[in-house]
Motif scaffolding. Structure first.
Motif, PDB file in Angstrom:
ATOM      1  N   LEU A 113       0.836  -1.200   0.000  1.00  0.00           N
ATOM      2  CA  LEU A 113       0.000   0.000   0.000  1.00  0.00           C
ATOM      3  C   LEU A 113       0.867   1.243   0.000  1.00  0.00           C
ATOM      4  CD1 LEU A 113      -2.790  -1.150   2.445  1.00  0.00           C
ATOM      5  CD2 LEU A 113      -3.068  -0.584   0.050  1.00  0.00           C
ATOM      6  N   ALA A 114       2.004   1.154   0.672  1.00  0.00           N
ATOM      7  CA  ALA A 114       2.908   2.317   0.691  1.00  0.00           C
ATOM      8  C   ALA A 114       3.442   2.594  -0.700  1.00  0.00           C
ATOM      9  CB  ALA A 114       4.056   2.054   1.671  1.00  0.00           C
ATOM     10  N   GLN A 115       3.736   1.534  -1.418  1.00  0.00           N
ATOM     11  CA  GLN A 115       4.201   1.720  -2.791  1.00  0.00           C
ATOM     12  C   GLN A 115       3.149   2.405  -3.637  1.00  0.00           C
ATOM     13  OE1 GLN A 115       5.584  -2.289  -4.066  1.00  0.00           O
ATOM     14  NE2 GLN A 115       6.993  -1.008  -5.233  1.00  0.00           N
ATOM     15  N   LEU A 116       1.939   1.940  -3.476  1.00  0.00           N
ATOM     16  CA  LEU A 116       0.859   2.550  -4.235  1.00  0.00           C
ATOM     17  C   LEU A 116       0.709   4.015  -3.865  1.00  0.00           C
ATOM     18  CD1 LEU A 116      -1.614   2.364  -6.068  1.00  0.00           C
ATOM     19  CD2 LEU A 116      -2.941   1.747  -4.073  1.00  0.00           C
ATOM     20  N   ALA A 117       0.786   4.272  -2.570  1.00  0.00           N
ATOM     21  CA  ALA A 117       0.616   5.649  -2.111  1.00  0.00           C
ATOM     22  C   ALA A 117       1.685   6.543  -2.703  1.00  0.00           C
ATOM     23  CB  ALA A 117       0.667   5.696  -0.589  1.00  0.00           C
ATOM     24  N   GLU A 118       2.888   6.027  -2.756  1.00  0.00           N
ATOM     25  CA  GLU A 118       3.957   6.839  -3.328  1.00  0.00           C
ATOM     26  C   GLU A 118       3.716   7.094  -4.804  1.00  0.00           C
ATOM     27  OE1 GLU A 118       7.801   5.228  -2.539  1.00  0.00           O
ATOM     28  OE2 GLU A 118       8.664   6.426  -4.185  1.00  0.00           O
ATOM     29  N   THR A 119       3.208   6.074  -5.488  1.00  0.00           N
ATOM     30  CA  THR A 119       2.943   6.239  -6.916  1.00  0.00           C
ATOM     31  C   THR A 119       1.918   7.329  -7.175  1.00  0.00           C
ATOM     32  OG1 THR A 119       3.276   3.872  -7.079  1.00  0.00           O
ATOM     33  CG2 THR A 119       2.358   4.986  -8.993  1.00  0.00           C
ATOM     34  N   ILE A 120       0.885   7.326  -6.381  1.00  0.00           N
ATOM     35  CA  ILE A 120      -0.160   8.300  -6.693  1.00  0.00           C
ATOM     36  C   ILE A 120      -0.035   9.569  -5.883  1.00  0.00           C
ATOM     37  CG2 ILE A 120      -1.765   6.545  -7.462  1.00  0.00           C
ATOM     38  CD1 ILE A 120      -3.195   6.643  -4.910  1.00  0.00           C
ATOM     39  N   GLY A 121       0.974   9.634  -5.066  1.00  0.00           N
ATOM     40  CA  GLY A 121       1.265  10.915  -4.430  1.00  0.00           C
ATOM     41  C   GLY A 121       0.467  11.202  -3.184  1.00  0.00           C
ATOM     42  N   ILE A 122       0.385  10.232  -2.313  1.00  0.00           N
ATOM     43  CA  ILE A 122      -0.300  10.458  -1.036  1.00  0.00           C
ATOM     44  C   ILE A 122       0.687  10.200   0.084  1.00  0.00           C
ATOM     45  CG2 ILE A 122      -2.087   9.604   0.482  1.00  0.00           C
ATOM     46  CD1 ILE A 122      -3.816   9.005  -1.592  1.00  0.00           C
ATOM     47  N   GLU A 123       0.609  11.037   1.100  1.00  0.00           N
ATOM     48  CA  GLU A 123       1.432  10.796   2.277  1.00  0.00           C
ATOM     49  C   GLU A 123       0.824   9.640   3.050  1.00  0.00           C
ATOM     50  OE1 GLU A 123       1.879  14.414   4.456  1.00  0.00           O
ATOM     51  OE2 GLU A 123       2.367  13.299   6.284  1.00  0.00           O
ATOM     52  N   PHE A 124       1.604   8.628   3.328  1.00  0.00           N
ATOM     53  CA  PHE A 124       1.023   7.380   3.832  1.00  0.00           C
ATOM     54  C   PHE A 124       1.782   6.868   5.039  1.00  0.00           C
ATOM     55  CE2 PHE A 124      -1.433   3.625   3.651  1.00  0.00           C
ATOM     56  CZ  PHE A 124      -0.604   2.522   3.785  1.00  0.00           C
ATOM     57  N   GLU A 125       1.015   6.342   5.988  1.00  0.00           N
ATOM     58  CA  GLU A 125       1.639   5.739   7.153  1.00  0.00           C
ATOM     59  C   GLU A 125       0.880   4.480   7.493  1.00  0.00           C
ATOM     60  OE1 GLU A 125       1.910   8.589  10.356  1.00  0.00           O
ATOM     61  OE2 GLU A 125       2.190   6.957  11.800  1.00  0.00           O
ATOM     62  N   PHE A 126       1.593   3.449   7.877  1.00  0.00           N
ATOM     63  CA  PHE A 126       0.909   2.181   8.120  1.00  0.00           C
ATOM     64  C   PHE A 126       1.357   1.569   9.434  1.00  0.00           C
ATOM     65  CE2 PHE A 126      -1.291  -1.635   7.155  1.00  0.00           C
ATOM     66  CZ  PHE A 126      -0.522  -2.670   7.661  1.00  0.00           C
ATOM     67  N   ARG A 127       0.388   0.987  10.152  1.00  0.00           N
ATOM     68  CA  ARG A 127       0.758   0.181  11.314  1.00  0.00           C
ATOM     69  C   ARG A 127      -0.072  -1.079  11.309  1.00  0.00           C
ATOM     70  NH1 ARG A 127       1.093   3.000  17.037  1.00  0.00           N
ATOM     71  NH2 ARG A 127       2.294   1.164  17.630  1.00  0.00           N
ATOM     72  N   GLY A 128       0.561  -2.189  11.645  1.00  0.00           N
ATOM     73  CA  GLY A 128      -0.164  -3.442  11.694  1.00  0.00           C
ATOM     74  C   GLY A 128      -0.246  -3.952  13.112  1.00  0.00           C
ATOM     75  N   PHE A 129      -1.402  -4.525  13.450  1.00  0.00           N
ATOM     76  CA  PHE A 129      -1.561  -5.113  14.773  1.00  0.00           C
ATOM     77  C   PHE A 129      -2.027  -6.536  14.637  1.00  0.00           C
ATOM     78  CE2 PHE A 129      -0.835  -2.091  18.044  1.00  0.00           C
ATOM     79  CZ  PHE A 129      -0.953  -0.872  17.430  1.00  0.00           C
ATOM     80  N   VAL A 130      -1.349  -7.419  15.369  1.00  0.00           N
ATOM     81  CA  VAL A 130      -1.747  -8.816  15.339  1.00  0.00           C
ATOM     82  C   VAL A 130      -2.591  -9.090  16.570  1.00  0.00           C
ATOM     83  CG1 VAL A 130      -0.877 -11.143  15.587  1.00  0.00           C
ATOM     84  CG2 VAL A 130       0.184  -9.610  13.983  1.00  0.00           C
ATOM     85  N   ALA A 131      -3.747  -9.661  16.365  1.00  0.00           N
ATOM     86  CA  ALA A 131      -4.610  -9.961  17.509  1.00  0.00           C
ATOM     87  C   ALA A 131      -5.392 -11.222  17.204  1.00  0.00           C
ATOM     88  CB  ALA A 131      -5.566  -8.804  17.777  1.00  0.00           C
ATOM     89  N   ASN A 132      -5.522 -12.073  18.196  1.00  0.00           N
ATOM     90  CA  ASN A 132      -6.325 -13.276  18.012  1.00  0.00           C
ATOM     91  C   ASN A 132      -7.787 -12.943  17.842  1.00  0.00           C
ATOM     92  OD1 ASN A 132      -5.241 -15.890  17.888  1.00  0.00           O
ATOM     93  ND2 ASN A 132      -4.332 -15.569  19.898  1.00  0.00           N
ATOM     94  N   SER A 133      -8.215 -11.982  18.587  1.00  0.00           N
ATOM     95  CA  SER A 133      -9.621 -11.584  18.503  1.00  0.00           C
ATOM     96  C   SER A 133      -9.678 -10.083  18.683  1.00  0.00           C
ATOM     97  CB  SER A 133     -10.430 -12.286  19.583  1.00  0.00           C
ATOM     98  OG  SER A 133     -11.622 -11.579  19.836  1.00  0.00           O
ATOM     99  N   LEU A 134     -10.654  -9.479  18.072  1.00  0.00           N
ATOM    100  CA  LEU A 134     -10.779  -8.032  18.183  1.00  0.00           C
ATOM    101  C   LEU A 134     -11.012  -7.601  19.624  1.00  0.00           C
ATOM    102  CD1 LEU A 134     -12.947  -7.213  15.072  1.00  0.00           C
ATOM    103  CD2 LEU A 134     -10.585  -6.575  15.486  1.00  0.00           C
ATOM    104  N   ALA A 135     -11.567  -8.498  20.418  1.00  0.00           N
ATOM    105  CA  ALA A 135     -11.846  -8.127  21.806  1.00  0.00           C
ATOM    106  C   ALA A 135     -10.559  -7.928  22.591  1.00  0.00           C
ATOM    107  CB  ALA A 135     -12.714  -9.201  22.457  1.00  0.00           C
ATOM    108  N   ASP A 136      -9.442  -8.442  22.065  1.00  0.00           N
ATOM    109  CA  ASP A 136      -8.166  -8.268  22.760  1.00  0.00           C
ATOM    110  C   ASP A 136      -7.583  -6.887  22.557  1.00  0.00           C
ATOM    111  OD1 ASP A 136      -7.138 -11.627  21.786  1.00  0.00           O
ATOM    112  OD2 ASP A 136      -8.427 -10.902  23.410  1.00  0.00           O
ATOM    113  N   LEU A 137      -8.200  -6.158  21.690  1.00  0.00           N
ATOM    114  CA  LEU A 137      -7.619  -4.875  21.311  1.00  0.00           C
ATOM    115  C   LEU A 137      -7.938  -3.812  22.351  1.00  0.00           C
ATOM    116  CD1 LEU A 137      -6.131  -4.617  18.676  1.00  0.00           C
ATOM    117  CD2 LEU A 137      -8.125  -3.562  17.699  1.00  0.00           C
ATOM    118  N   GLU A 138      -6.956  -2.998  22.667  1.00  0.00           N
ATOM    119  CA  GLU A 138      -7.190  -1.839  23.518  1.00  0.00           C
ATOM    120  C   GLU A 138      -6.994  -0.591  22.691  1.00  0.00           C
ATOM    121  OE1 GLU A 138      -8.223  -2.071  26.517  1.00  0.00           O
ATOM    122  OE2 GLU A 138      -8.022  -4.236  26.643  1.00  0.00           O
TER     123      GLU A 138
END
Lengths: 164, 593
Positions: free
Chosen positions: B375-400
């Motif tokens: 997605l960052a590559q795509l963003a650079e191609t089309i000229g958007i400032e992009f930031e990405f973070r990934g979170f691994v979680a077994n279940s959404l309920a674990d998320l804070e």
């Protein structure tokens, strides 16, 4: 279309009594006037443009020029903002956009088309085009672009023949 | 010509030879006179037939009628195999003894019959004036579609614990009346119509079975599925086991969507019976691949993405920094379109931040990061400032929510997106409440939810089963109509993707059953109780969705509907998925349009 023009000029040149030399050879040769040629080719439809590309090397070069395809894409639509161009060019160019997205979209929607949808068609095509580019980014290819037979499938549904 | 004078006036011919000559003028009278009178004569022969030269006992009529129809069906099929041997090799018996003759024909074609048919007889032939004796009564219409499945299955076999060893013959659907001579013009033995063919199906006899046309079998298949589910619900596992095997055989006679659906449901039922639960901890990347194929084959996911994107785009309006939290990033196929739309926004693109949440990968590869990189590559191609973070979680309920580094609303506008993720939380108690409160803590400008439009979370197993049968039948039907050529891998993978859902709905229970789909009404009340108010998806979204659907090969079957401001995509009259958008009911800054 150009030939007709050519012939007209030819005839005109032949019957010209006033003005330049009275040679039998036509004075006007379209390939000498590339700007006129481009203006003419700009107004052609897709099929004619492809045919024109087979005429001679000059025509081929011109027909492959992306700006001609830009006109094709936005033909019935009011001219888009200039930012579109940079995006489209970055994603692969207008010719690719037209052949891959706009043309199938237009032909598929041809049955139920309304004039007011023209702009939305282009927008939809752009979105699909972007998704397509994104898919081509992936995979094991290091240079990021996969071109050819292994074309990504998110546009597959556009390429399949329509079940009538 | 012998003439027996009976009580009734009129000369009728009761000769036993074939080809009797009739006195036609008296024939009409005698037949009319006879119809409603008690016509049990000494010999017990049916007199109407006897007029034509056939001796059939009245008591045998039902039997003979059925056998005649079976014979016609078998001959209809057998034409493919060749019954020419019948014309040369068969011993031709006297056809005036109709019962015996039919029996011998059937013997020739089918093999040794059992003396009495002990099956569950069903008849759909309301024209027959000799209703079959049946141990079960159906009230069936001839037009039958899945929506008319009776709530109570009415089709248990007579014996429950023996293996059916029946051989079957498939019968062609269209029966042209072959050789109407010999059957007589009598209307009570009219050649079977398509919907009117009775058949004998036994569970546990060795009698060869002649199956009726596939439409009929389709109905029977559905009945059997329902009966099996009911047996499972009543914990009658032996019966269920026998039925499951029967389903498998019936399903083999079907084609297309019905066959696949039945096969998946039968497998799921079998798993439930034998308690072989599918491994839920399958490779998530495999699930992703399956979903990709599903994405490509049919418009459901694309519809979900496009409509949700439209809502998000409108919510972002003119914000300068935007943040999208995706509850199920998978391959990130939703975001290129949004990014492109943002890039071409009239005021210029905003800074785009994406937080993607995904399940842990078994081989510890960081799938989320790879998607982010693309997605960052795509963003650079089309000229958007992009930031990405990934979170691994077994279940959404674990998320804070604190983990997500949400910046204050003046700085960035937040959107939360969930495509087919929220229903999984209903599996554990308190799950959905926790997630909803987390969402509220994130203070999103908009929350987009895409869910299946089905009720697969009721307390009653049979109800769930019925609902799921309808739902997935529609889904598979739409896949069939998608214009993809059958031996395509995409189609197979899409079906497998759905098949796993079916397995989960039917075979699993408790925490393992994650495919707890609920209809829009349930989600709406849930969201509203939690403090969200609906955002109407505008006409732009509707237009885009309609156009998108028109592009698909099966385009005529897909329908977009608007309901309470939400968009539903369905196949013909059945809505299948719903996109809805929500905002916090107490939003202070800037009302949504």
């Amino acid at each position: 279309m150009v030939q007709y023009h050519h012939r007209g000029c030819h005839r005109q040149g032949n019957h010209e009594t006033v003005g330049e030399n009275k040679e039998k050879r036509p004075k006007f040769f379209i390939n000498d006037h590339v700007d006129i040629l481009i203006e003419i080719l700009k107004r052609l439809d897709c099929r004619s443009l492809c045919v024109a590309a087979s005429v001679c090397r000059l025509w081929c070069t011109i027909a492959r020029n992306d700006s001609l395809w830009e006109n094709l894409c936005f033909r019935h639509v009011s001219p888009p903002p200039t930012s579109v161009r940079s995006v489209v060019l970055a994603l692969g160019g207008y010719k690719r956009l037209y052949m891959g997205c706009v043309r199938p979209v237009r032909s598929r929607l041809g049955r139920a088309r309304r004039a007011s949808w023209a702009r939305d068609e282009v927008q939809l095509s752009l979105s699909l085009f972007c998704v397509d580019y994104y898919e081509r980014l992936g995979g094991s290819n290091s240079n990021g672009r996969v071109v050819g037979e292994s074309s990504p499938s998110s546009l597959m549904f556009l390429c399949k023949p329509v079940n009538v | 010509m012998k003439r027996d004078h009976r009580e009734i006036s009129g000369a009728t011919d009761y000769s036993s030879g074939s080809g009797s000559r009739l006195d036609s003028s008296s024939l009409g009278n005698s037949i009319k006179g006879k119809l409603w009178e008690d016509d049990q004569d000494a010999g017990g022969m049916d007199e109407l037939l006897a007029v034509l030269g056939y001796k059939v006992r009245t008591s045998d009529m039902a039997n003979v009628a059925q056998k005649l129809e079976m014979l016609e069906m078998v001959m209809g099929t057998a034409q493919e195999d060749g019954i020419s041997h019948l014309s040369s090799d068969t011993v031709h018996r006297n056809p005036s003894d109709l019962s015996g003759w039919v029996q011998s024909m059937l013997t020739e074609l089918n093999g040794p019959p059992t003396p009495n048919l002990d099956p569950v007889l069903t008849t759909f032939d309301s024209n027959s004036s000799n209703p079959q004796s049946q141990s079960r009564d159906f009230s069936d219409d001839s037009e039958y579609d899945l929506r008319a499945i009776p709530g109570v299955a009415a089709y248990p076999p007579p014996k429950s614990d023996s293996d059916p060893e029946s051989t079957r013959k498939r019968v062609k659907t269209s029966m042209s009346s072959s050789g109407s001579d010999g059957y007589g013009p009598d209307s009570s033995f009219s050649s079977p119509q398509e919907n009117g063919i009775p058949g004998a199906v036994t569970e546990s006899s060795t009698r060869p079975i002649v199956l009726v046309d596939s439409q009929e079998t389709g109905v029977r298949l559905v009945h059997t599925l329902m009966a099996c589910a009911e047996a499972v619900q009543q914990d009658n596992l032996k019966l269920a086991d026998a039925l499951v095997k029967h389903i498998g055989l019936l399903a083999a006679s079907q084609t297309g969507a019905m066959r696949k659906v039945a096969t998946y449901f039968a497998e799921a039922l079998a798993r439930r019976i034998y308690r072989i639960f599918p491994q839920d901890s399958l490779d998530p990347s495999y699930t992703d691949i399956l979903q990709m194929h599903f994405y490509e084959t049919c418009p459901y996911l694309k519809f979900a993405h496009f409509t949700a994107n439209q809502a998000i785009l409108e919510a972002f309006a003119t914000a300068n920094r935007v943040h999208v939290i995706d509850f199920g990033l998978k391959q990130g196929m939703q975001w290129p379109a949004l990014m492109q739309a943002l890039a071409l926004r009239p005021g210029g693109p905003p800074a785009f931040r994406l937080t993607g949440i995904g399940p842990p990968q078994p081989d510890n590869t960081d799938a989320l990061q790879q998607v982010g990189w693309k997605l960052a590559q795509l963003a650079e191609t089309i000229g958007i400032e992009f930031e990405f973070r990934g979170f691994v979680a077994n279940s959404l309920a674990d998320l804070e929510p604190e983990m997500l580094d949400i910046r204050p609303p003046e700085v960035e506008v937040v959107a939360v997106n969930s495509v087919f993720e929220l229903h999984r939380l209903l599996a554990r108690p308190g799950g959905i409440e926790k997630v909803v409160s987390s969402i509220k803590a994130m203070k999103p400008r908009i929350l987009t939810v895409v869910e299946q439009e089905a009720n697969h979370n009721g307390p009653d197993f049979l109800d769930r089963f019925t609902e799921a049968l309808h739902y997935y039948s529609s889904l598979f039907d739409s896949l069939e109509g998608s214009g993809v050529a059958p031996p395509s891998q995409d189609l197979a993978m899409s079906e497998l993707y759905l098949g796993r859902q079916i397995c989960n709905v039917v075979a699993c229970e408790g925490m393992e059953r994650v495919e707890r789909h609920e209809p829009l009404s349930e989600w709406m009340s849930r969201m509203e109780t939690a403090g969200f108010s609906p955002v109407h998806l505008g006409s732009n979204a509707y237009k885009q969705a309609s156009m998108l659907l028109a592009l698909f090969a099966g385009g005529d079957g897909y329908r977009v509907e608007e309901k309470n401001g939400c968009l539903m995509l369905g196949w013909h009259t059945r809505p299948l998925i719903t996109t809805s958008a929500w905002r916090l009911a107490t939003a202070e800054t800037g009302a949504m349009s």
